[in-house]
Design an enzyme around this catalytic site. Structure first.
Site, short mmCIF file in Angstrom:
data_model
loop_
_atom_site.label_atom_id
_atom_site.label_comp_id
_atom_site.label_asym_id
_atom_site.label_seq_id
_atom_site.Cartn_x
_atom_site.Cartn_y
_atom_site.Cartn_z
N LYS A 205 14.82 8.93 -5.91
CA LYS A 205 13.90 9.99 -6.32
C LYS A 205 13.88 11.04 -5.22
O LYS A 205 13.48 10.77 -4.09
CB LYS A 205 12.50 9.42 -6.53
CG LYS A 205 11.49 10.50 -6.94
CD LYS A 205 10.14 9.92 -7.27
CE LYS A 205 9.17 11.01 -7.68
NZ LYS A 205 7.83 10.45 -7.95
N GLU A 242 19.64 3.49 -1.73
CA GLU A 242 18.33 3.13 -2.27
C GLU A 242 18.46 2.29 -3.54
O GLU A 242 17.70 1.35 -3.76
CB GLU A 242 17.52 4.40 -2.58
CG GLU A 242 16.98 5.11 -1.34
CD GLU A 242 15.66 4.52 -0.86
OE1 GLU A 242 15.22 3.50 -1.40
OE2 GLU A 242 15.07 5.10 0.07
N LYS A 257 16.34 10.56 -10.27
CA LYS A 257 15.37 11.58 -10.67
C LYS A 257 15.32 12.69 -9.64
O LYS A 257 15.26 12.37 -8.46
CB LYS A 257 14.01 10.90 -10.77
CG LYS A 257 12.87 11.83 -11.06
CD LYS A 257 11.59 11.06 -11.07
CE LYS A 257 10.44 12.02 -11.28
NZ LYS A 257 9.16 11.38 -11.14
C1 PBG Z 1 4.82 10.92 -8.71
C2 PBG Z 1 5.61 11.48 -9.83
C3 PBG Z 1 6.08 12.79 -9.95
C4 PBG Z 1 6.77 12.86 -11.15
C5 PBG Z 1 6.69 11.61 -11.74
N1 PBG Z 1 5.99 10.76 -10.88
C6 PBG Z 1 5.86 13.98 -9.15
C7 PBG Z 1 6.07 14.00 -7.72
O1 PBG Z 1 6.77 13.19 -7.13
O2 PBG Z 1 5.51 14.92 -7.15
C8 PBG Z 1 7.44 14.07 -11.67
C9 PBG Z 1 7.77 14.06 -13.10
C10 PBG Z 1 8.14 15.38 -13.64
O3 PBG Z 1 8.25 16.38 -12.90
O4 PBG Z 1 8.32 15.45 -14.85
N2 PBG Z 1 4.19 9.74 -9.05
#
Ligand code: PBG
Length: 334
Positions: A205, A242, A257
């Site tokens: 992520k 990761e 992601k």
């Molecule tokens: C954090 C989280 C985020 C998203 C999903 N879970 C945002 C972040 O890390 O700031 C983003 C999802 C999206 O942008 O559609 N728990």
């Protein structure tokens, strides 16, 4: 001297266009497809709402009330998609995110309601992260210096994971990017008898600008950024590392992601692990296509389907996308 062309009798001898000559031949030749079962719908539920509230930065997406969320889950199941991933927006926040593991907290209440409504027709999934529940907006608890405390956060994740499993979540989406989160939550689930509860590790992520619209969707309190825990967008090998760690800690599924700006990472992760790999087409990816379509600059439906196809082609077994239910309807009508 002119270059020799590959002539032998008739020319050309190699004709890739033969495989593109008609819709039926193209159907036979297509390597990748997107089916409803490849899709999961992320959905937001906000405490205290009696009707859905639009999200300005994500036209077409709403913050649900518990009732409207239930209806959205039924529609998703009818469309044939595989799951719904729930995000909670609480009315009150504090430093440790107390709403996250409170059985009466919005996410846990909504999870129980959706699970009761759809049963096994969908895999009911929950975001396991503190950022929506903390008053500082970080994904973990802070130490005395204001830094995110990895190991203290793990204790909160364990408690949150157990609360979600008790509420009926079938899959915990560990999106906080703390080291050791998969192993810690797996051990706690198993100790409590939740051996069938799946864990999705958000392995790769990245600290991405494409999360911008999501921050409005969950009313994020964050100032600053998440660069001490989310990955640097310049790093591909680290994404693979990761994913391998999450797989070794027992993740049933790993995630990459965002999706479209990280398709190279997605491909490498797919080749490196044996568990399913999912990709999250995030809010900014959604907002870009919606904005271009609203301006008449792009064919909305074609662009959405091509974006999903590209993510599948890069190696995603499943895609989380805000278009999941709508796209499943288009695919079934094709
Ligand atoms: C954090 C989280 C985020 C998203 C999903 N879970 C945002 C972040 O890390 O700031 C983003 C999802 C999206 O942008 O559609 N728990």
């Amino acid at each position: 001297m002119s270059a020799r062309l590959p002539v032998s009798g008739s020319f050309p001898t190699v004709r890739p266009r033969r495989l593109r000559q008609s819709p039926a031949v193209r159907d036979l030749a297509r390597e990748t497809d997107v089916l409803p079962r490849h899709l999961v719908l992320p959905a937001f539920v906000r405490e205290g709402l009696s009707a859905p509230a639009p999200i300005g930065s994500m036209p077409g997406v709403v913050q649900h009330s518990v009732d409207s969320l239930r209806r959205a889950a039924v529609e998703a199941a009818e469309a044939g998609i595989s799951g719904i991933m729930l995000f909670g927006v609480p009315a009150v926040r504090d430093a440790v995110g107390s709403g996250a593991d409170d059985p009466e907290g919005i996410l846990n209440v909504a999870t129980a309601a959706v699970a009761a409504e759809v049963g096994d027709a969908l895999v009911v999934q929950t975001d396991l992260c503190l950022d929506e529940f903390t008053d500082h907006g970080h994904c973990g608890v802070l130490d005395a210096n204001g830094a995110v405390d990895n190991d203290a956060t793990l204790e909160r994740y364990v408690s949150m994971g157990l609360a979600q499993a008790r509420a009926g979540s079938g899959l915990l989406g560990l999106s906080g990017m703390m080291d050791g989160q998969v192993g810690a939550v797996r051990e706690a689930l198993d100790a409590e008898g939740f051996t069938d509860t799946l864990i999705l590790g958000y392995a790769a992520k990245y600290a991405s600008a494409f999360y911008g619209p999501f921050r409005e969707a969950v009313d994020s309190q964050l100032h600053g950024d998440r660069r001490t825990y989310q990955l640097d967008p310049g790093n591909r090998r680290e994404g693979v590392r990761e994913a391998l760690i999450d797989e070794a800690e027992g993740a049933d599924v790993v995630m990459v992601k965002p999706a479209m700006a990280f398709l190279d990472v997605l491909r490498e992760v797919r080749d490196a692990v044996t568990v399913p790999v999912w990709a999250y087409q995030v809010s900014g990816e959604y907002a870009m296509i919606e904005a271009a379509a609203a301006n008449g600059w792009i064919d909305r439906r074609a662009a959405v389907l091509e974006s999903l196809l590209s993510i599948r082609r890069a190696g995603a077994d499943v895609v989380l996308t805000y278009w999941a239910t709508e796209a499943a309807g288009w695919i079934r009508a094709q």
